[in-house]
Scaffold this motif. Structure first.
Motif, PDB file in Angstrom:
ATOM      1  N   PHE A   1      -2.750  16.508 -12.263  1.00 38.82           N
ATOM      2  CA  PHE A   1      -2.621  15.894 -10.941  1.00 38.82           C
ATOM      3  C   PHE A   1      -2.111  16.877  -9.891  1.00 38.82           C
ATOM      4  CE2 PHE A   1      -1.648  11.464 -12.996  1.00 38.82           C
ATOM      5  CZ  PHE A   1      -2.898  11.487 -13.591  1.00 38.82           C
ATOM      6  N   SER A   2      -1.394  17.922 -10.343  1.00 39.40           N
ATOM      7  CA  SER A   2      -0.918  18.948  -9.402  1.00 39.40           C
ATOM      8  C   SER A   2      -0.733  20.250 -10.173  1.00 39.40           C
ATOM      9  CB  SER A   2       0.406  18.528  -8.750  1.00 39.40           C
ATOM     10  OG  SER A   2       1.439  18.494  -9.715  1.00 39.40           O
ATOM     11  N   VAL A   3      -0.535  21.325  -9.424  1.00 39.07           N
ATOM     12  CA  VAL A   3      -0.283  22.633 -10.039  1.00 39.07           C
ATOM     13  C   VAL A   3       0.919  23.254  -9.349  1.00 39.07           C
ATOM     14  CG1 VAL A   3      -2.701  23.037 -10.702  1.00 39.07           C
ATOM     15  CG2 VAL A   3      -1.884  23.782  -8.438  1.00 39.07           C
TER      16      VAL A   3
ATOM     17  N   ARG B   1       0.819  -1.212   0.000  1.00 37.66           N
ATOM     18  CA  ARG B   1       0.000   0.000   0.000  1.00 37.66           C
ATOM     19  C   ARG B   1       0.855   1.265   0.000  1.00 37.66           C
ATOM     20  NH1 ARG B   1      -5.397  -0.374   1.307  1.00 37.66           N
ATOM     21  NH2 ARG B   1      -5.399   1.782   0.606  1.00 37.66           N
ATOM     22  N   ARG B   2       2.024   1.178   0.646  1.00 34.69           N
ATOM     23  CA  ARG B   2       2.912   2.354   0.632  1.00 34.69           C
ATOM     24  C   ARG B   2       3.512   2.583  -0.753  1.00 34.69           C
ATOM     25  NH1 ARG B   2       4.727  -0.244   5.432  1.00 34.69           N
ATOM     26  NH2 ARG B   2       4.037   0.868   7.293  1.00 34.69           N
ATOM     27  N   TYR B   3       3.856   1.482  -1.414  1.00 32.98           N
ATOM     28  CA  TYR B   3       4.515   1.555  -2.723  1.00 32.98           C
ATOM     29  C   TYR B   3       3.628   0.895  -3.752  1.00 32.98           C
ATOM     30  CZ  TYR B   3       8.177   2.779   0.462  1.00 32.98           C
ATOM     31  OH  TYR B   3       8.877   3.396   1.464  1.00 32.98           O
ATOM     32  N   ARG B   4       2.849   1.714  -4.447  1.00 38.87           N
ATOM     33  CA  ARG B   4       1.843   1.194  -5.365  1.00 38.87           C
ATOM     34  C   ARG B   4       2.423   1.010  -6.757  1.00 38.87           C
ATOM     35  NH1 ARG B   4      -3.133   2.150  -2.348  1.00 38.87           N
ATOM     36  NH2 ARG B   4      -4.111   0.957  -4.003  1.00 38.87           N
ATOM     37  N   GLY B   5       1.792   0.154  -7.509  1.00 37.71           N
ATOM     38  CA  GLY B   5       2.221  -0.073  -8.885  1.00 37.71           C
ATOM     39  C   GLY B   5       1.029  -0.111  -9.806  1.00 37.71           C
ATOM     40  N   GLY B   6       1.216  -0.668 -10.992  1.00 37.90           N
ATOM     41  CA  GLY B   6       0.119  -0.809 -11.941  1.00 37.90           C
ATOM     42  C   GLY B   6      -0.455   0.532 -12.340  1.00 37.90           C
ATOM     43  N   TRP B   7      -1.696   0.767 -12.027  1.00 36.24           N
ATOM     44  CA  TRP B   7      -2.412   1.992 -12.381  1.00 36.24           C
ATOM     45  C   TRP B   7      -1.757   3.240 -11.763  1.00 36.24           C
ATOM     46  CZ3 TRP B   7      -4.969   5.628  -9.424  1.00 36.24           C
ATOM     47  CH2 TRP B   7      -5.921   6.425 -10.070  1.00 36.24           C
ATOM     48  N   PHE B   8      -1.093   3.050 -10.604  1.00 35.16           N
ATOM     49  CA  PHE B   8      -0.528   4.188  -9.874  1.00 35.16           C
ATOM     50  C   PHE B   8       0.768   4.676 -10.516  1.00 35.16           C
ATOM     51  CE2 PHE B   8      -3.420   2.330  -6.920  1.00 35.16           C
ATOM     52  CZ  PHE B   8      -3.880   3.376  -6.137  1.00 35.16           C
ATOM     53  N   VAL B   9       0.911   5.978 -10.610  1.00 37.28           N
ATOM     54  CA  VAL B   9       2.157   6.550 -11.135  1.00 37.28           C
ATOM     55  C   VAL B   9       2.957   7.245 -10.045  1.00 37.28           C
ATOM     56  CG1 VAL B   9       1.305   6.812 -13.498  1.00 37.28           C
ATOM     57  CG2 VAL B   9       0.930   8.670 -11.838  1.00 37.28           C
ATOM     58  N   HIS B  10       2.335   7.385  -8.870  1.00 38.50           N
ATOM     59  CA  HIS B  10       3.009   8.013  -7.732  1.00 38.50           C
ATOM     60  C   HIS B  10       2.687   7.187  -6.495  1.00 38.50           C
ATOM     61  CE1 HIS B  10       4.302  11.096  -4.843  1.00 38.50           C
ATOM     62  NE2 HIS B  10       3.211  10.793  -4.184  1.00 38.50           N
ATOM     63  N   SER B  11       3.686   6.962  -5.659  1.00 38.16           N
ATOM     64  CA  SER B  11       3.451   6.268  -4.387  1.00 38.16           C
ATOM     65  C   SER B  11       3.759   7.198  -3.236  1.00 38.16           C
ATOM     66  CB  SER B  11       4.361   5.044  -4.266  1.00 38.16           C
ATOM     67  OG  SER B  11       3.786   3.942  -4.889  1.00 38.16           O
TER      68      SER B  11
ATOM     69  N   LEU C   1      -4.436   8.124  -3.495  1.00 38.25           N
ATOM     70  CA  LEU C   1      -4.786   8.541  -4.862  1.00 38.25           C
ATOM     71  C   LEU C   1      -4.195   9.908  -5.213  1.00 38.25           C
ATOM     72  CD1 LEU C   1      -8.587   7.610  -5.056  1.00 38.25           C
ATOM     73  CD2 LEU C   1      -6.667   6.358  -6.042  1.00 38.25           C
ATOM     74  N   ASP C   2      -3.828  10.693  -4.211  1.00 36.79           N
ATOM     75  CA  ASP C   2      -3.256  12.016  -4.482  1.00 36.79           C
ATOM     76  C   ASP C   2      -2.095  11.888  -5.465  1.00 36.79           C
ATOM     77  OD1 ASP C   2      -5.039  12.938  -2.552  1.00 36.79           O
ATOM     78  OD2 ASP C   2      -3.495  13.771  -1.228  1.00 36.79           O
ATOM     79  N   LEU C   3      -2.028  12.793  -6.427  1.00 33.52           N
ATOM     80  CA  LEU C   3      -0.977  12.848  -7.443  1.00 33.52           C
ATOM     81  C   LEU C   3      -1.053  11.698  -8.443  1.00 33.52           C
ATOM     82  CD1 LEU C   3       1.991  14.004  -5.171  1.00 33.52           C
ATOM     83  CD2 LEU C   3       0.683  15.403  -6.783  1.00 33.52           C
ATOM     84  N   ASN C   4      -2.164  10.954  -8.397  1.00 26.25           N
ATOM     85  CA  ASN C   4      -2.364   9.853  -9.336  1.00 26.25           C
ATOM     86  C   ASN C   4      -3.547  10.067 -10.265  1.00 26.25           C
ATOM     87  OD1 ASN C   4      -0.484   7.514  -8.866  1.00 26.25           O
ATOM     88  ND2 ASN C   4      -1.116   7.917  -6.766  1.00 26.25           N
ATOM     89  N   ILE C   5      -4.315  11.119 -10.034  1.00 31.16           N
ATOM     90  CA  ILE C   5      -5.556  11.317 -10.769  1.00 31.16           C
ATOM     91  C   ILE C   5      -5.963  12.783 -10.580  1.00 31.16           C
ATOM     92  CG2 ILE C   5      -7.002  10.571  -8.824  1.00 31.16           C
ATOM     93  CD1 ILE C   5      -8.674   8.957 -10.948  1.00 31.16           C
ATOM     94  N   THR C   6      -6.782  13.283 -11.485  1.00 33.44           N
ATOM     95  CA  THR C   6      -7.150  14.697 -11.434  1.00 33.44           C
ATOM     96  C   THR C   6      -8.355  14.925 -10.533  1.00 33.44           C
ATOM     97  OG1 THR C   6      -6.320  15.032 -13.680  1.00 33.44           O
ATOM     98  CG2 THR C   6      -7.871  16.678 -12.824  1.00 33.44           C
ATOM     99  N   THR C   7      -8.180  15.743  -9.505  1.00 37.13           N
ATOM    100  CA  THR C   7      -9.309  16.136  -8.648  1.00 37.13           C
ATOM    101  C   THR C   7      -9.822  17.485  -9.138  1.00 37.13           C
ATOM    102  OG1 THR C   7      -7.565  16.753  -7.084  1.00 37.13           O
ATOM    103  CG2 THR C   7      -8.879  14.825  -6.556  1.00 37.13           C
TER     104      THR C   7
ATOM    105  N   ALA D   1      -3.891   5.100 -18.832  1.00 37.39           N
ATOM    106  CA  ALA D   1      -3.117   6.256 -19.302  1.00 37.39           C
ATOM    107  C   ALA D   1      -3.425   7.467 -18.412  1.00 37.39           C
ATOM    108  CB  ALA D   1      -3.461   6.567 -20.754  1.00 37.39           C
ATOM    109  N   VAL D   2      -2.395   8.214 -18.008  1.00 40.45           N
ATOM    110  CA  VAL D   2      -2.606   9.329 -17.076  1.00 40.45           C
ATOM    111  C   VAL D   2      -3.467  10.427 -17.698  1.00 40.45           C
ATOM    112  CG1 VAL D   2      -0.524   8.924 -15.717  1.00 40.45           C
ATOM    113  CG2 VAL D   2      -0.400  10.420 -17.737  1.00 40.45           C
ATOM    114  N   ASP D   3      -3.473  10.507 -19.040  1.00 36.99           N
ATOM    115  CA  ASP D   3      -4.275  11.550 -19.699  1.00 36.99           C
ATOM    116  C   ASP D   3      -5.568  10.982 -20.296  1.00 36.99           C
ATOM    117  OD1 ASP D   3      -3.144  10.072 -21.678  1.00 36.99           O
ATOM    118  OD2 ASP D   3      -2.359  11.774 -22.826  1.00 36.99           O
ATOM    119  N   SER D   4      -6.114   9.957 -19.635  1.00 34.02           N
ATOM    120  CA  SER D   4      -7.321   9.314 -20.186  1.00 34.02           C
ATOM    121  C   SER D   4      -8.614   9.793 -19.535  1.00 34.02           C
ATOM    122  CB  SER D   4      -7.206   7.792 -20.083  1.00 34.02           C
ATOM    123  OG  SER D   4      -6.978   7.397 -18.746  1.00 34.02           O
ATOM    124  N   SER D   5      -8.541  10.797 -18.662  1.00 28.85           N
ATOM    125  CA  SER D   5      -9.787  11.360 -18.119  1.00 28.85           C
ATOM    126  C   SER D   5     -10.182  12.577 -18.936  1.00 28.85           C
ATOM    127  CB  SER D   5      -9.601  11.761 -16.650  1.00 28.85           C
ATOM    128  OG  SER D   5      -8.637  12.785 -16.523  1.00 28.85           O
TER     129      SER D   5
END
Lengths: 317, 317
Positions: B131-133, A283-293, B210-216, B190-194
């Motif tokens: 994902f961030s600004v 859970r601390r170090y995610r993979g797959g869909w996650f691009v940031h852990s 999920l922070d920094l992994n998807i657009t809020t 893909a990170v730009d698929s939303s």
């Protein structure tokens, strides 16, 4: 418009993006998903349900399984056992669902001495407050798996006996933290006004401000969605306006009183196990869909898995 | 068996138990309850709804009000405005409710190119990941109210424009954190698929991983209970098994397109205000029913209040 692939429970393979994690990974779990870690876990990392500390709550929609934590609230656990043995909650109801806070059940007539359901034999009308216990009761010998991750609510957190725990070593105290799915005993203004008849479960963001203010008694092992997915009550504090809005409780039984054929075939992962440590790292170090852990978890962001009891190995025929 | 007096939203008078708080109280709020602080707040601490950044979602059970956060996701906010103007979600549905995670809505046929609802004019089929600004976009001049309280998920947290914010000053980045009620845009691998067509809202313990992994893209201002109190889906990731289990969306409108007589008469507390600072202190240092105060809050444990627009002062007759 592909459906969002947010996968909470599955941690995929590590991507190269995670080449510089915040702190060094602590286990060999980082090449495995949570599912793979669970599949590879030895049978000895799992335990059965404890008949004297498990409640089965039957609703029309299904069964909720609650595990009591007597090491944190021995007097409340004893009362709750006696209440269940006496059939106290059978036919009572879920009275309150306050959004992002708690679902609560008990006697709708509990505030009316003339109509309140009598307490079964062996139940104490009054109990001491059990807001914390001496730290050594959840110390290393008692299987306290301390988290390295810091948080602001308590100087120390971790897991003991499957329960999320917070502690203050200077004060020598530990307590069962108000995480999602944790069950507590409602009280009035007096700190010793709870007796376990009215129970609540956390259904939203962990209300950790309640820690050390009320007695927590256990956690929901299975069936949380039956308590969290209810319509919220419209009256003050989420109580239902009308009796017909309440969800009836068919019965709550202590597992020890349930015939063997009706007992849930469930196991719980031991939080003292290497498997649990590996799951936390996944859970601390995610993979797959996650691009940031985050390289981090908090004690309320991970819940202890259960599984059906695997079939016993069959002898060769 | 008095009903549990757990009061989440009200902070009573300080008791003597709190004589030794962790850190010195920072405001004059500590003798006032949250209700008293709100009642004493000047009109200038409140703002109206922004017509270009407010969505009204009509369900059979009531209305959900969502505020967009264009400073965190300008491209997504623009797309979402165009989607609402084009009536994209009208007649679509809530597709997924995963317990302790998210409620998600969009086009049930979104995965089927032949049946998917066409995008209205002005909507981009593809957007960049947001994902961030840059941190200065929520810096001091932009009204960032930094919390003194530490947490493990991010080096800095606070509130900006009513949104819960996390930041990493070293990396020069800030983002809208995944707290309860925060809305995001579902994506595939893909990170730009939303593109904002499929949106989700956090309904459980803050999934900060999920922070920094998807657009809020914003947060729910009002009506969260209509999204959180739904039955959980039985299929993988909380999707509903059967179409009839879905909750229909009557329509989602941009406030700017709504006739004045149908606009909600609602105000939002400014997170740059002294009133907000006082409310946070009232949560750190509890009174009344509470016998222990954590002297702490985290960015996901406090949500920004709304109120009905107070009646204008009447001239003397």
């Amino acid at each position: 418009m592909k459906h969002l692939a947010l996968a909470l429970a599955t941690a995929g393979l590590l991507s190269s993006v995670l080449a510089a994690p915040k702190t060094a990974p602590k286990s060999g779990a980082l090449k495995m998903t949570a599912q793979q870690i669970l599949a590879a876990s030895p049978a000895s990392d799992w335990r059965g349900l404890d008949p004297e500390n498990t409640l089965l709550m039957d609703l029309a929609t299904g069964q909720v399984i609650i595990e009591l934590a007597p090491r944190f609230a021995p007097a409340h656990a004893a009362n709750i056992r006696a209440l269940a043995r006496g059939g106290y909650w059978d036919g009572l109801a879920i009275l309150r669902v306050q959004d992002n806070f708690v679902t609560q059940w008990g006697d709708p007539d509990g505030d009316d001495a003339a109509k309140a359901k009598p307490l079964p034999a062996g139940v104490n009308a009054k109990l001491p407050a059990e807001f914390s216990v001496p730290l050594d009761r959840v110390g290393k010998d008692a299987g306290f798996a301390k988290l390295p991750d810091i948080e602001g609510w308590a100087p120390r957190t971790g897991f003991a006996g499957g329960m999320p725990v917070a502690a203050d070593p200077k004060a020598g105290k530990a307590w069962l933290a108000h995480c999602y799915g944790v069950v507590g005993a409602g009280r009035s203004d007096a700190v010793d006004s709870s007796n376990g008849t009215e129970l609540y479960v956390v259904i939203g963001q962990a209300p950790r401000g309640l820690d050390l203010n009320i007695t927590t008694v256990g956690r929901v092992l299975k069936g949380m969605e039956l308590l969290s997915g209810l319509p919220r009550g419209g009256a003050a504090m989420g109580f239902y306006d009308k009796p017909e809005q309440r969800t009836g409780i068919q019965r709550i039984r202590l597992l020890a009183e349930v015939p063997a054929t009706e007992r849930p075939a469930l196991q719980v992962l031991r939080t003292e196990s290497a498997t649990w440590t590996q799951l936390l790292d996944a859970r601390r170090y995610r993979g797959g869909w996650f691009v940031h852990s985050p390289g981090y978890i908090d004690v309320c962001s991970a819940s202890v898995p259960t599984r059906p009891i695997p079939p016993a190995p069959q002898p060769p025929k």
